[in-house]
Design a protein around this motif. Structure first.
Motif, mmCIF file in Angstrom:
data_model
loop_
_atom_site.group_PDB
_atom_site.id
_atom_site.type_symbol
_atom_site.label_atom_id
_atom_site.label_comp_id
_atom_site.label_asym_id
_atom_site.label_seq_id
_atom_site.Cartn_x
_atom_site.Cartn_y
_atom_site.Cartn_z
ATOM 1 N N GLY A 170 0.818 -1.214 0.000
ATOM 2 C CA GLY A 170 0.000 0.000 0.000
ATOM 3 C C GLY A 170 0.847 1.256 0.000
ATOM 4 N N THR B 113 -1.324 1.022 -7.750
ATOM 5 C CA THR B 113 -1.221 2.204 -8.610
ATOM 6 C C THR B 113 0.225 2.694 -8.613
ATOM 7 O OG1 THR B 113 -3.483 2.775 -8.022
ATOM 8 C CG2 THR B 113 -2.155 4.536 -9.011
ATOM 9 N N TRP C 100 2.471 -4.066 -7.664
ATOM 10 C CA TRP C 100 1.750 -5.212 -7.090
ATOM 11 C C TRP C 100 1.202 -6.118 -8.188
ATOM 12 C CZ3 TRP C 100 -1.296 -4.383 -2.029
ATOM 13 C CH2 TRP C 100 -1.758 -5.624 -1.548
ATOM 14 N N GLY D 241 -1.063 4.512 0.495
ATOM 15 C CA GLY D 241 -2.015 5.560 0.875
ATOM 16 C C GLY D 241 -1.560 6.269 2.144
ATOM 17 N N ALA E 66 -0.690 -2.358 4.710
ATOM 18 C CA ALA E 66 -1.192 -0.997 4.977
ATOM 19 C C ALA E 66 -2.225 -0.567 3.935
ATOM 20 C CB ALA E 66 -0.029 -0.018 5.037
ATOM 21 N N GLN F 146 -1.852 5.291 18.676
ATOM 22 C CA GLN F 146 -1.894 6.660 18.134
ATOM 23 C C GLN F 146 -2.805 7.525 19.003
ATOM 24 O OE1 GLN F 146 -4.482 8.259 16.264
ATOM 25 N NE2 GLN F 146 -5.900 6.549 16.434
ATOM 26 N N SER G 201 -6.438 -0.942 2.583
ATOM 27 C CA SER G 201 -7.745 -1.056 3.256
ATOM 28 C C SER G 201 -8.394 -2.423 3.020
ATOM 29 C CB SER G 201 -8.663 0.067 2.777
ATOM 30 O OG SER G 201 -8.510 0.260 1.396
HETATM 31 P P1 NDP Z 1 -5.999 5.242 1.383
HETATM 32 O O1 NDP Z 1 -7.294 5.272 0.661
HETATM 33 O O2 NDP Z 1 -5.181 6.481 1.469
HETATM 34 O O3 NDP Z 1 -5.051 4.093 0.720
HETATM 35 C C1 NDP Z 1 -5.539 2.811 0.462
HETATM 36 C C2 NDP Z 1 -4.424 1.911 -0.036
HETATM 37 O O4 NDP Z 1 -4.966 0.600 -0.223
HETATM 38 C C3 NDP Z 1 -3.821 2.309 -1.369
HETATM 39 O O5 NDP Z 1 -2.463 1.989 -1.403
HETATM 40 C C4 NDP Z 1 -4.616 1.436 -2.356
HETATM 41 O O6 NDP Z 1 -3.925 1.189 -3.556
HETATM 42 C C5 NDP Z 1 -4.712 0.167 -1.559
HETATM 43 N N1 NDP Z 1 -5.811 -0.708 -1.990
HETATM 44 C C6 NDP Z 1 -7.109 -0.561 -1.681
HETATM 45 N N2 NDP Z 1 -7.817 -1.568 -2.242
HETATM 46 C C7 NDP Z 1 -6.924 -2.354 -2.913
HETATM 47 C C8 NDP Z 1 -7.028 -3.543 -3.675
HETATM 48 N N3 NDP Z 1 -8.205 -4.142 -3.867
HETATM 49 N N4 NDP Z 1 -5.906 -4.094 -4.203
HETATM 50 C C9 NDP Z 1 -4.708 -3.502 -4.003
HETATM 51 N N5 NDP Z 1 -4.542 -2.358 -3.281
HETATM 52 C C10 NDP Z 1 -5.638 -1.797 -2.741
HETATM 53 O O7 NDP Z 1 -6.340 4.686 2.823
HETATM 54 P P2 NDP Z 1 -5.475 4.861 4.164
HETATM 55 O O8 NDP Z 1 -4.058 4.576 3.842
HETATM 56 O O9 NDP Z 1 -5.839 6.126 4.840
HETATM 57 O O10 NDP Z 1 -6.087 3.692 5.054
HETATM 58 C C11 NDP Z 1 -5.769 2.343 4.777
HETATM 59 C C12 NDP Z 1 -6.267 1.486 5.910
HETATM 60 O O11 NDP Z 1 -5.531 1.815 7.087
HETATM 61 C C13 NDP Z 1 -7.754 1.715 6.264
HETATM 62 O O12 NDP Z 1 -8.384 0.470 6.285
HETATM 63 C C14 NDP Z 1 -7.732 2.305 7.664
HETATM 64 O O13 NDP Z 1 -8.779 1.782 8.456
HETATM 65 C C15 NDP Z 1 -6.396 1.822 8.188
HETATM 66 N N6 NDP Z 1 -5.844 2.726 9.190
HETATM 67 C C16 NDP Z 1 -5.601 2.195 10.425
HETATM 68 C C17 NDP Z 1 -5.103 2.978 11.406
HETATM 69 C C18 NDP Z 1 -4.875 2.376 12.751
HETATM 70 O O14 NDP Z 1 -4.584 3.139 13.688
HETATM 71 N N7 NDP Z 1 -4.949 1.061 12.901
HETATM 72 C C19 NDP Z 1 -4.781 4.414 11.204
HETATM 73 C C20 NDP Z 1 -5.018 4.856 9.857
HETATM 74 C C21 NDP Z 1 -5.554 4.034 8.898
HETATM 75 P P3 NDP Z 1 -4.034 2.216 -4.802
HETATM 76 O O15 NDP Z 1 -3.054 3.308 -4.517
HETATM 77 O O16 NDP Z 1 -3.677 1.368 -5.956
HETATM 78 O O17 NDP Z 1 -5.464 2.694 -4.828
#
Ligand code: NDP
Length: 287
Positions: free
Chosen positions: A134, A160, A184, A136, A200, A259, A202
């Protein structure tokens, strides 16, 4: 003034939209009660158009600070007086501190992850080869803290390309770690020298609890510490698969609590009741 006759509550909270599914307030409210301090955590629906007004309100209403969630983590930065160095590298803030009239932007997501890794995983990122799935917001925060804590190499694996490459460029520019990008594909094999693997994305977040990232699980070595950011459910399919390979695993609930603990201590100056906060969330998530 005696505590009994002091009726003023200190206010913190979270701004986001949508916001009703955000459980952070439960964790904070339990913590305030357990320490018997007159603080309140408000879960507030704030639209993108109202973000500036809502940030001005921190000063006007003398809030001690707020958390920021989707979609405000980047947009809020331009309204703040100062950004912490790691939040600057991450390019996003998830916590605002209101101190001496100034609004300071922090990012506690990656720090919370790091604390879980060190305390629960019993491993320091220093000189480790780390793979992160990931690119994001969560991945950005985590990779930055891992890099600043001395990781030797971080491989960012993302679907991406532009997003993954942008993160790697940022890490190479601002930190001493060696960051590389890997595109990926469903049979992605974890490099054999990987000591820490972080999920990392979702994928697997409630309600999609049966989903898991498509990688080559046969390539996972039992000596690799495997972490997931998904807090709900804590025991994701991904972690179940890693456990079957004999790996030590860390769930996203620990990161979420940590956090929160960091923000709690920044705002209140009190030591946070970590176990109370953890228990509050396990009740919410019924685990
Ligand atoms: P973003 O939307 O910013 O990023 C999502 C990421 O997941 C991207 O890299 C995306 O890839 C990838 N992704 C999503 N679906 C797929 C798929 N089907 N196949 C491949 N890659 C995929 O979200 P965040 O980074 O803000 O959040 C991610 C997760 O982290 C969330 O579930 C959130 O709940 C969790 N989180 C947990 C925290 C904690 O304290 N435990 C704190 C913050 C977040 P692409 O770039 O290709 O779209």
């Amino acid at each position: 003034m005696s505590k009994e006759l002091d009726f003023k509550a200190e206010i913190v909270g979270v701004y986001g939209t949508p916001i009703s599914d955000n459980p952070t307030g439960v964790m904070f409210e339990f913590a305030f009660k357990s320490l018997d301090i007159n603080w309140r955590y408000l879960t507030l629906e704030v639209s993108e158009q109202n973000l500036k007004n809502a940030i001005d309100a921190i000063r006007a209403l003398n809030f001690k600070g707020v958390n920021l969630t989707i979609p405000h983590k980047v947009a809020a930065m331009k309204y703040l007086d100062r950004i912490s160095p790691d939040a600057e590298v991450i390019g996003a803030v998830n916590t605002i501190r209101h101190k001496n009239g100034k609004l300071i932007g922090e990012n506690t997501d990656g720090k919370g992850f790091l604390k879980s890794l060190i305390d629960n995983g019993k491993v320091s990122p220093k000189n480790q080869n780390i793979v992160v799935l990931g690119a994001g917001g969560a991945a950005r925060a985590i990779t930055t803290e891992l890099a600043l804590a001395g990781a030797k190499q971080i491989t960012v694996v993302n679907r991406t390309v532009t997003r993954g490459e942008e993160l790697v460029d940022r890490l190479n520019k601002y930190t001493k770690t060696q960051a590389v990008f890997s595109h990926w594909h469903p049979n992605y094999a974890i490099p054999s020298d990987t000591t820490i693997l972080v999920q990392a994305t979702s994928i697997g977040l409630y309600p999609n609890i049966y989903e898991y990232p498509q990688i080559n699980y046969e390539s996972l070595k039992s000596s690799t510490v495997v972490c997931d950011v998904i807090p709900n459910p804590p025991n994701t399919k991904f972690l179940i698969k890693a456990k079957k390979r004999g790996c030590h695993t860390l769930d996203g609930l620990g990161m979420l609590v940590n956090q929160g603990v960091i923000a709690f201590e920044m705002w209140t100056g009190h030591e946070a009741p970590r176990s109370v906060m953890h228990e509050a969330l396990t009740k919410v998530f019924k685990v």
